[in-house]
Design a protein around this motif. Structure first.
Motif, PDB file in Angstrom:
ATOM      1  N   UNK A  92       0.827  -1.208   0.000  1.00  0.00           N
ATOM      2  CA  UNK A  92       0.000   0.000   0.000  1.00  0.00           C
ATOM      3  C   UNK A  92       0.862   1.259   0.000  1.00  0.00           C
ATOM      4  N   UNK A  93       1.919   1.248   0.809  1.00  0.00           N
ATOM      5  CA  UNK A  93       2.799   2.412   0.871  1.00  0.00           C
ATOM      6  C   UNK A  93       3.532   2.622  -0.452  1.00  0.00           C
ATOM      7  N   UNK A  94       4.001   1.542  -1.050  1.00  0.00           N
ATOM      8  CA  UNK A  94       4.701   1.669  -2.324  1.00  0.00           C
ATOM      9  C   UNK A  94       3.768   2.152  -3.432  1.00  0.00           C
ATOM     10  N   UNK A  95       2.524   1.701  -3.400  1.00  0.00           N
ATOM     11  CA  UNK A  95       1.564   2.144  -4.420  1.00  0.00           C
ATOM     12  C   UNK A  95       1.332   3.643  -4.351  1.00  0.00           C
ATOM     13  N   UNK A  96       1.423   4.223  -3.157  1.00  0.00           N
ATOM     14  CA  UNK A  96       1.302   5.674  -3.038  1.00  0.00           C
ATOM     15  C   UNK A  96       2.451   6.373  -3.767  1.00  0.00           C
ATOM     16  N   UNK A  97       3.641   5.794  -3.695  1.00  0.00           N
ATOM     17  CA  UNK A  97       4.773   6.383  -4.419  1.00  0.00           C
ATOM     18  C   UNK A  97       4.609   6.198  -5.929  1.00  0.00           C
ATOM     19  N   UNK A  98       4.018   5.084  -6.338  1.00  0.00           N
ATOM     20  CA  UNK A  98       3.727   4.890  -7.758  1.00  0.00           C
ATOM     21  C   UNK A  98       2.793   5.989  -8.257  1.00  0.00           C
ATOM     22  N   UNK A  99       1.778   6.302  -7.470  1.00  0.00           N
ATOM     23  CA  UNK A  99       0.834   7.353  -7.863  1.00  0.00           C
ATOM     24  C   UNK A  99       1.516   8.707  -7.971  1.00  0.00           C
TER      25      UNK A  99
END
Length: 312
Positions: A274-281
């Motif tokens: 979830x945290x990494x997906x925020x950086x992807x966004x």
């Protein structure tokens, strides 16, 4: 999102330790193995002492076959740009074209004084970094049979044969990173193939990406490929909350979770994803995961098996 493992060998790691983790990183399907470039530990005793980054990467280049290899980041104060260009090109050839170089201005004064390396004021360090980037990319991209010259404030290059040539052309990817709001984005816009924000919150990372975008709009890219955005974060992952706490405590981190300033990915695989997906966004397409215990290979196995499949 592409995942690389990032290590800090100056905290205490032999070449054999680094070889073991690099080979496991490759077996597990991570994209790359990257290491810091420091000569003095930043935490603890650092026994048995430092290993030189480019000597180590040259050896690892012959002991691996698929992973990317590089530094986050080599200090421009450590080496003259000409010999550095030769060393990196050689390691690129030894790896079959798998090398990347992160290059920065340098910040840790103690390691300079400990080994007799000049440590000029920050403004001069950035000026030297800019000249080094110009020289490195200039030497690598000069056609074979031609010569390269450069006249700068700190470095002069006169009719260099600009050899050897790296396997990757026009040269190994250059990673520029940092939190500086002005000169760092300008250097990234002009010289960087990738821009990395280290150990920062999501909001601060996004803001720094935007500064680089604005710098690119002002500076242009001269037909070069779009810049890659990445982040570096310390990772503490466990299959259970108890395992997360154990791993955090074992490396001296707060077992109650990340600090407010950011810089840590902390939790179970689902929470890490979830945290990494925020950086992807925010625009990141690659993450460098800092593992502080280089001998905890089960940590890497958990990330590869349960975090990576949850990412795009």
């Amino acid at each position: 999102m592409r995942l690389c493992v990032f290590t800090e060998p100056q905290l205490g790691a032999t070449y054999e330790d680094q070889l073991a983790i690099a080979q496991r990183v490759e077996q597990l399907g991570f994209e790359g193995f990257f290491r810091s470039d420091h000569y003095v530990t930043t935490l603890g005793e650092g026994m048995p002492g430092p290993t030189d980054s480019w000597v180590t990467l040259g050896a690892l280049a012959r002991e691996t076959s698929t992973i990317r290899l590089g530094t986050l980041v080599t200090s421009a104060t450590f080496r003259y740009p000409g010999p550095l260009a030769i060393a990196v090109a050689q390691v690129d050839a030894m790896s079959g074209g798998r090398v990347e170089i992160g290059l920065g201005a340098g910040w840790y004064e103690r390691e300079h004084t400990a080994y007799g390396i000049p440590f000029p004021p920050v403004g001069e360090r950035f000026d030297r970094l800019a000249e080094q980037l110009e020289i490195l990319t200039g030497l690598w991209s000069t056609p074979a049979g031609s010569t390269y010259s450069f006249e700068g404030r700190y470095y002069d290059i006169v009719d260099s044969p600009a050899l050897p040539k790296p396997v990757q052309q026009p040269g190994p990817p250059v990673i520029i990173g940092g939190k500086g709001p002005k000169r760092t984005p300008r250097l990234a816009a002009r010289y960087g193939d990738e821009f990395n924000v280290p150990f920062s919150s999501l909001a601060d990372t996004d803001a720094q990406y935007q500064r680089v975008v604005e710098a690119i709009e002002r500076e242009g890219r001269d037909g070069r490929a779009p810049i890659v955005f990445s982040c570096t974060q310390t990772i503490v992952c466990g299959s259970t909350e108890a395992e997360v706490r154990r791993r955090a405590e074992s490396v001296g981190l707060d077992p109650n979770g990340p600090r407010e300033r950011g810089g840590q990915l902390y939790g179970t695989p689902e929470r890490i994803a979830e945290q990494l997906l925020d950086f992807v966004k925010a625009g990141a397409s690659r993450a460098f995961l800092q593992v502080l215990d280089m001998r905890d290979l089960e940590h890497l196995e958990l990330i590869a098996a349960e975090v990576a499949p949850l990412l795009p």
